[in-house]
Design an enzyme around this catalytic site. Structure first.
Site, PDB file in Angstrom:
ATOM      1  N   GLY A   1       0.820  -1.204   0.000  1.00 16.81           N
ATOM      2  CA  GLY A   1       0.000   0.000   0.000  1.00 16.81           C
ATOM      3  C   GLY A   1       0.854   1.254   0.000  1.00 16.81           C
TER       4      GLY A   1
ATOM      5  CG  ASP B   1       0.737  -2.317  10.909  1.00 16.27           C
ATOM      6  OD1 ASP B   1       1.635  -1.784  10.207  1.00 16.27           O
ATOM      7  OD2 ASP B   1      -0.128  -3.054  10.429  1.00 16.27           O
TER       8      ASP B   1
ATOM      9  NE  ARG C   1      -1.926  -5.198  -1.511  1.00 17.36           N
ATOM     10  CZ  ARG C   1      -1.374  -4.597  -0.474  1.00 17.36           C
ATOM     11  NH1 ARG C   1      -0.229  -5.053   0.012  1.00 17.36           N
ATOM     12  NH2 ARG C   1      -1.948  -3.552   0.090  1.00 17.36           N
TER      13      ARG C   1
ATOM     14  CG  ASP D   1       3.187  -6.987   7.338  1.00 20.99           C
ATOM     15  OD1 ASP D   1       2.770  -6.514   6.258  1.00 20.99           O
ATOM     16  OD2 ASP D   1       2.449  -7.591   8.130  1.00 20.99           O
TER      17      ASP D   1
ATOM     18  NE  ARG E   1      -5.241  -6.850   6.995  1.00 24.07           N
ATOM     19  CZ  ARG E   1      -4.411  -6.858   5.958  1.00 24.07           C
ATOM     20  NH1 ARG E   1      -4.907  -6.839   4.737  1.00 24.07           N
ATOM     21  NH2 ARG E   1      -3.115  -6.865   6.122  1.00 24.07           N
TER      22      ARG E   1
ATOM     23  CB  THR F   1       2.420   0.898   6.458  1.00 23.88           C
ATOM     24  OG1 THR F   1       1.054   0.590   6.794  1.00 23.88           O
ATOM     25  CG2 THR F   1       3.275   0.692   7.686  1.00 23.88           C
TER      26      THR F   1
ATOM     27  CG  ASP G   1      -2.538   0.093   8.632  1.00 25.09           C
ATOM     28  OD1 ASP G   1      -3.446   0.945   8.606  1.00 25.09           O
ATOM     29  OD2 ASP G   1      -2.543  -0.921   7.922  1.00 25.09           O
TER      30      ASP G   1
END
Length: 327
Positions: A14, A133, A75, A106, A175, A129, A131
């Site tokens: 992303g 995370d 991807r 990741d 997510r 990213t 996120d």
């Protein structure tokens, strides 16, 4: 210093605001040290398809302020196969690329680790990213900008919610991580925040909303991370409306607008520092590591540690603060 003469750079997964700033920093730091740079379009897919081009300092002019990634992203299931990685390595050799800088999440890091293990190609990974995370860094590239985007959207939704005595369920990205939901929820004054890491039953949520109604709140905002356990904002809103119909209920899915836009000052500086240090670490002979930001310092974490450690844990104090501030 190593004998690296050419570095390849790619973005994968992303997109995130600030990726272009990182690309720019990698290219210009390498060129400053007399190292040539090859850009790789569409991440690992472009590496397999040999979609490569030589970059110079002018290749990255005026991209600092742009969202997305000028190198594009994709991807690539084929890179998960040995045959795909063998093709990618042959293309690297043919292009005389001695080391790789990968920017992403990741999945990007996992691909870099496997590729480096198989072919002993030096790699350095930069966390990009929204996120936030990934293990080994307090902040990932793009998170700050995404947070600001979400807060601005919620502020505008609050205006119409107050005007019409409405209950809004606002779904944000996340997510597996509630980082955006929690931080944006506190910053925007949400009445409730639902996250993947914390189970919040519908009945518990309704109690929170009833408490707000009893305190004469004229409108309320509930932030829902897309990965929370009840099934997302539409399902949560439906369940709540069946039992609690005091307010006119609306749902707003912020979606991919959270990924876009010009990066914040913080993200531009963070990405620039990370890109600069990624090249410097490779030139020192370091490899198979991620670049991170901890306590205002740039740090490195071995890839195998970053990929196999607990990722992001919610700030318990911020959780408590969000509860207190919602009364």
């Amino acid at each position: 210093m190593t004998s690296i003469k050419r570095i390849g750079v790619l973005t994968s997964g992303g997109d995130a605001p600030g990726m272009n700033a990182a690309i720019r920093a990698v290219v210009r730091t390498a060129i400053y040290h007399k190292i040539e740079v090859t850009g790789i379009y569409r991440g690992y897919e472009g590496l397999i398809e040999n979609d490569l081009f030589t970059m110079d300092s002018r290749s990255v002019s005026s991209i600092l302020t742009q969202g997305g990634t000028v190198l594009k992203s994709a991807r690539c299931p084929e890179f998960r196969t040995k045959e795909g990685r063998a093709t990618a390595y042959q293309n690297l050799k043919n292009a005389h690329i001695d080391a790789l800088v990968t920017i992403g999440g990741d999945g990007t890091f996992t691909g870099a680790e496997v590729f480096s293990d198989e072919y002993d190609i030096p790699v350095m990974c930069i966390p990009g990213t929204i996120d936030n995370d990934l293990f080994g860094t307090d902040y990932t590239i793009g998170y700050d900008t995404a947070n600001n985007t979400v807060i601005e959207a919620i502020d505008k939704i609050r205006d119409t919610a107050a005007s019409h005595s409405r209950l809004f369920f606002v779904e944000v990205m996340g997510r597996d991580s509630g980082c955006i939901a929690l931080n944006a929820g506190v910053a925007a004054g949400a009445e409730a925040i639902l996250m993947p890491e914390k189970d919040t039953a519908i009945d518990e949520l309704i109690e929170m909303l009833e408490d707000g109604m009893d305190k004469n709140k004229s409108s309320m905002i509930v932030i829902v991370a897309e990965g929370e356990k009840n099934g997302g904002a539409y399902h949560v809103a439906k369940c709540v409306k069946e039992k609690f119909d005091f307010f006119d209920t609306k749902v707003s899915i912020l979606g991919h607008l959270q990924r876009g836009g010009s990066p914040s000052s913080f993200d531009r500086i963070l990405a620039t520092r990370m890109g600069y240090h990624a090249v410097k670490e490779l030139l020192k002979g370091n490899s198979k590591s991620t670049i991170g930001f901890k306590g205002n310092q740039i740090v490195t974490t071995p890839l195998h540690v970053a990929l196999h450690s607990d990722v992001y844990k919610l700030d318990k104090e911020l959780l408590e603060i969000s509860k207190v501030m919602s009364i």
